[in-house]
Scaffold this active site. Structure first.
Site, PDB file in Angstrom:
ATOM      1  N   ARG A 159      -1.251   4.124  -4.911  1.00 55.19           N
ATOM      2  CA  ARG A 159      -0.859   5.072  -4.154  1.00 55.19           C
ATOM      3  C   ARG A 159      -1.358   5.862  -3.261  1.00 55.19           C
ATOM      4  O   ARG A 159      -1.263   5.837  -0.974  1.00 55.19           O
ATOM      5  CB  ARG A 159       0.125   6.732  -5.336  1.00 55.19           C
ATOM      6  CG  ARG A 159       0.657   7.475  -4.424  1.00 55.19           C
ATOM      7  CD  ARG A 159       0.613   8.441  -3.700  1.00 55.19           C
ATOM      8  NE  ARG A 159       0.059   8.972  -4.169  1.00 55.19           N
ATOM      9  CZ  ARG A 159      -0.520  10.216  -3.712  1.00 55.19           C
ATOM     10  NH1 ARG A 159      -0.289  10.845  -2.225  1.00 55.19           N
ATOM     11  NH2 ARG A 159      -1.799  11.215  -4.163  1.00 55.19           N
ATOM     12  N   ASP A 160      -2.564   6.791  -3.471  1.00 53.55           N
ATOM     13  CA  ASP A 160      -3.031   7.914  -2.369  1.00 53.55           C
ATOM     14  C   ASP A 160      -3.262   6.316  -1.320  1.00 53.55           C
ATOM     15  O   ASP A 160      -4.007   7.195   0.317  1.00 53.55           O
ATOM     16  CB  ASP A 160      -3.874   8.794  -3.284  1.00 53.55           C
ATOM     17  CG  ASP A 160      -4.262   9.991  -2.170  1.00 53.55           C
ATOM     18  OD1 ASP A 160      -3.627   9.063  -0.955  1.00 53.55           O
ATOM     19  OD2 ASP A 160      -4.578  10.883  -2.095  1.00 53.55           O
ATOM     20  N   CYS A 184      -4.643  10.502   3.374  1.00 53.89           N
ATOM     21  CA  CYS A 184      -2.582  10.640   3.911  1.00 53.89           C
ATOM     22  C   CYS A 184      -2.821  10.558   5.341  1.00 53.89           C
ATOM     23  O   CYS A 184      -2.925  11.290   6.202  1.00 53.89           O
ATOM     24  CB  CYS A 184      -3.174  12.477   3.489  1.00 53.89           C
ATOM     25  SG  CYS A 184      -1.185  13.157   3.722  1.00 53.89           S
ATOM     26  N   ASN A 196      -9.423   8.725  -1.093  1.00 55.23           N
ATOM     27  CA  ASN A 196     -10.924   9.705  -2.244  1.00 55.23           C
ATOM     28  C   ASN A 196     -11.868   9.094  -2.323  1.00 55.23           C
ATOM     29  O   ASN A 196     -11.772   8.183  -2.246  1.00 55.23           O
ATOM     30  CB  ASN A 196      -9.891   9.524  -3.644  1.00 55.23           C
ATOM     31  CG  ASN A 196      -8.225  10.165  -3.298  1.00 55.23           C
ATOM     32  OD1 ASN A 196      -7.469   9.099  -2.757  1.00 55.23           O
ATOM     33  ND2 ASN A 196      -8.312  11.122  -3.592  1.00 55.23           N
TER      34      ASN A 196
HETATM   35  P1  HMG Z   1      13.213  15.159   5.339  1.00 58.20           P
HETATM   36  O1  HMG Z   1      13.802  14.600   6.246  1.00 58.20           O
HETATM   37  O2  HMG Z   1      12.979  16.365   5.527  1.00 58.20           O
HETATM   38  O3  HMG Z   1      14.459  14.948   4.349  1.00 58.20           O
HETATM   39  O4  HMG Z   1      12.332  14.620   4.675  1.00 58.20           O
HETATM   40  P2  HMG Z   1      16.266  15.031   4.411  1.00 58.20           P
HETATM   41  O5  HMG Z   1      16.269  15.939   2.560  1.00 58.20           O
HETATM   42  O6  HMG Z   1      16.573  15.996   5.278  1.00 58.20           O
HETATM   43  O7  HMG Z   1      16.070  13.551   4.223  1.00 58.20           O
HETATM   44  C1  HMG Z   1      16.297  13.191   5.860  1.00 58.20           C
HETATM   45  C2  HMG Z   1      16.439  11.464   5.211  1.00 58.20           C
HETATM   46  O8  HMG Z   1      14.958  10.956   4.291  1.00 58.20           O
HETATM   47  C3  HMG Z   1      17.115  10.751   5.076  1.00 58.20           C
HETATM   48  O9  HMG Z   1      17.786   9.719   5.308  1.00 58.20           O
HETATM   49  C4  HMG Z   1      17.426  10.686   3.373  1.00 58.20           C
HETATM   50  O10 HMG Z   1      17.748   9.717   2.455  1.00 58.20           O
HETATM   51  C5  HMG Z   1      15.521  10.159   3.113  1.00 58.20           C
HETATM   52  P3  HMG Z   1      19.006   9.152   6.643  1.00 58.20           P
HETATM   53  O11 HMG Z   1      20.156   9.670   6.108  1.00 58.20           O
HETATM   54  O12 HMG Z   1      18.458   9.789   7.907  1.00 58.20           O
HETATM   55  O13 HMG Z   1      18.986   8.108   6.774  1.00 58.20           O
HETATM   56  N1  HMG Z   1      14.902  10.741   1.931  1.00 58.20           N
HETATM   57  C6  HMG Z   1      14.522  10.439   1.176  1.00 58.20           C
HETATM   58  N2  HMG Z   1      14.427   8.894   1.059  1.00 58.20           N
HETATM   59  C7  HMG Z   1      13.940   8.263  -0.087  1.00 58.20           C
HETATM   60  N3  HMG Z   1      13.453   8.654  -0.907  1.00 58.20           N
HETATM   61  C8  HMG Z   1      13.440  10.128  -1.163  1.00 58.20           C
HETATM   62  C9  HMG Z   1      13.493  10.964   0.553  1.00 58.20           C
HETATM   63  N4  HMG Z   1      14.412  12.079   0.784  1.00 58.20           N
HETATM   64  C10 HMG Z   1      14.923  12.064   1.496  1.00 58.20           C
HETATM   65  N5  HMG Z   1      12.957  10.518  -1.719  1.00 58.20           N
HETATM   66  C11 HMG Z   1      10.950  13.899   2.628  1.00 58.20           C
HETATM   67  C12 HMG Z   1      11.446  15.116   3.117  1.00 58.20           C
HETATM   68  C13 HMG Z   1       9.936  14.950   1.903  1.00 58.20           C
HETATM   69  C14 HMG Z   1      11.579  13.177   1.962  1.00 58.20           C
HETATM   70  C15 HMG Z   1       9.799  13.158   3.570  1.00 58.20           C
HETATM   71  O14 HMG Z   1       9.876  14.850   4.483  1.00 58.20           O
HETATM   72  C16 HMG Z   1       8.971  12.835   2.929  1.00 58.20           C
HETATM   73  O15 HMG Z   1       8.545  11.560   2.577  1.00 58.20           O
HETATM   74  N6  HMG Z   1       7.318  12.670   3.141  1.00 58.20           N
HETATM   75  C17 HMG Z   1       6.645  11.880   3.261  1.00 58.20           C
HETATM   76  C18 HMG Z   1       5.958  12.916   2.569  1.00 58.20           C
HETATM   77  C19 HMG Z   1       4.477  11.493   1.689  1.00 58.20           C
HETATM   78  O16 HMG Z   1       4.959  10.584   0.892  1.00 58.20           O
HETATM   79  N7  HMG Z   1       3.179  12.378   1.810  1.00 58.20           N
HETATM   80  C20 HMG Z   1       1.526  11.583   1.196  1.00 58.20           C
HETATM   81  C21 HMG Z   1       2.155  12.072  -0.097  1.00 58.20           C
HETATM   82  S1  HMG Z   1       0.857  13.393  -0.438  1.00 58.20           S
HETATM   83  C22 HMG Z   1      -0.481  13.751  -0.262  1.00 58.20           C
HETATM   84  O17 HMG Z   1      -0.765  12.114  -0.140  1.00 58.20           O
HETATM   85  C23 HMG Z   1      -1.586  14.261  -0.786  1.00 58.20           C
HETATM   86  C24 HMG Z   1      -1.903  14.476  -2.076  1.00 58.20           C
HETATM   87  O18 HMG Z   1      -2.878  13.273  -2.197  1.00 58.20           O
HETATM   88  C25 HMG Z   1      -3.178  14.873  -3.088  1.00 58.20           C
HETATM   89  C26 HMG Z   1      -3.579  15.833  -1.393  1.00 58.20           C
HETATM   90  O19 HMG Z   1      -4.738  14.367  -1.133  1.00 58.20           O
HETATM   91  O20 HMG Z   1      -3.366  17.041  -1.081  1.00 58.20           O
HETATM   92  C27 HMG Z   1      -0.858  14.475  -3.281  1.00 58.20           C
HETATM   93 MG    MG Z   2      -4.860  13.179  -2.035  1.00 56.03          MG
END
Ligand code: HMG
Ligand code: MG
Length: 301
Positions: A15-16, A240, A249
């Site tokens: 995933r990450d 990320c 990582n």
């Molecule tokens: P948004 O645009 O604010 O969401 O995104 P929304 O509710 O306004 O919906 C907009 C559109 O997104 C709609 O589609 C929804 O259906 C769709 P449209 O009508 O435009 O076609 N949607 C989704 N589709 C699939 N699955 C969902 C979903 N939710 C809404 N769950 C959202 C908000 C959170 C969805 C967006 O910002 C997003 O997906 N962000 C990606 C975040 C991400 O994956 N980041 C990387 C992982 S975090 C990380 O790596 C850090 C970590 O490792 C720890 C560290 O190292 O710090 C964990």
């Molecule tokens: Mg991370």
């Protein structure tokens, strides 16, 4: 406090790690990686995320990946779910644990999940409630607990604030993540201590990106506080997409080598782990981003 004699590792590589790859990695290859990791003895694997495919296209095959899992008894498979939409899709694929992910910095919260910290907690609350009611485990990732790509230094108070909010909605355990790898041993310890205001030591894990080469030192600093849960990426995969310049990582190979060298048990077979890392690195057409893996592969050759 004496350091733990056993460490539990969650490999977050599928995933990450892979979320940041520009070219699509086929589900079959992702599954090949997960299966090699469990073969190597990993008991926890972060498999995929249920996020918007527009934001993170690489994770768009989440259903296919979860459907293709050859589940091994005793292995916990986790997935990221940022909101109810993600949870609703995820729960049908029978993960063991869901992960909500928030940030200790406001700016990163907005860039990563398009909402404030407070709004993110409002979105997570029904997800956590539903997951607990369904008997799933719930983890909370806390990003930017030391530094933020947009705000710079992050104060321990901000970490304590987020940890308190996570606790308040029922999140069972949390990851102290150094998303951009700028932490050093004492700053990481302060972030962990801030988290310990709300969570017990068994409920806190270290998630250290190795961008500045500090992750092993930070791991040792966390071990000194008694932390015994860590996250790492096989072959040092990743970064990320919303943290520019952040690399993967700490590699699971480097982490396991250090822990075994210290006499700490992990249940992981380092040789098989190196095989898993070589498998995905071969697919990606590069060497593993792990000093230990490269050294052991050179020794084999
Ligand atoms: P948004 O645009 O604010 O969401 O995104 P929304 O509710 O306004 O919906 C907009 C559109 O997104 C709609 O589609 C929804 O259906 C769709 P449209 O009508 O435009 O076609 N949607 C989704 N589709 C699939 N699955 C969902 C979903 N939710 C809404 N769950 C959202 C908000 C959170 C969805 C967006 O910002 C997003 O997906 N962000 C990606 C975040 C991400 O994956 N980041 C990387 C992982 S975090 C990380 O790596 C850090 C970590 O490792 C720890 C560290 O190292 O710090 C964990
Ligand atoms: Mg991370």
């Amino acid at each position: 406090m004496s350091i733990p004699s056993r460490v539990q590792i969650i490999d977050v590589g599928p995933r990450d790690g892979l979320q940041n790859e520009k070219s699509p990695v086929p589900a079959e290859v992702k599954l090949g990686l997960v299966h090699r990791l469990q073969e190597a003895g990993l008991q926890e694997i972060e498999v995929t995320s249920f996020v918007s495919p527009k934001w993170v296209p690489q994770m768009a095959d989440n259903l296919e990946v979860m459907a293709g899992l050859e589940r091994k008894h005793g292995v916990r498979y986790s997935v990221l779910t940022p909101n109810l939409q993600g949870y609703t899709a995820a729960v049908k694929t029978h993960p063991d644990e869901i992960v909500v992910f928030g940030s200790a910095s406001e700016a990163f919260s907005r860039k990563n999940i398009n909402c404030s910290i407070a709004e993110s907690i409002e979105r997570f609350a029904p997800v956590v409630e539903a997951a607990l009611a369904a008997g799933l485990a719930v983890r909370g990732a806390m990003s930017c607990t030391v530094g933020c790509p947009y705000e710079g230094e992050v104060a321990p108070q901000q970490v304590a604030y987020l940890a308190g909010l996570m606790k308040g909605i029922g999140v069972q355990r949390v990851d102290v993540a150094d998303t951009i790898g700028v932490g050093t041993p004492r700053t990481v310890q302060r972030a962990i201590e801030a988290t310990l205001q709300h969570y017990g030591i068994d409920e806190v894990s270290g998630h250290f990106h190795d961008t500045y080469g500090q992750a092993l030192a930070n791991t040792l600093a966390a071990l000194e506080l008694g932390v015994w849960n860590f996250q790492s990426s096989v072959a040092g995969l990743g970064g990320c997409p919303y943290a520019k310049g952040a690399t993967g990582n700490v590699s699971t190979e480097d982490l396991v080598f250090m822990l075994h060298g210290m006499g700490i048990e992990t249940g992981i077979d380092l040789d098989k782990l190196v095989d898993a890392g070589a498998y995905i690195s071969d697919y990606l057409g590069r060497k593993p981003n792990s000093r230990v893996a490269v050294a052991l592969l050179n020794k084999r050759a």
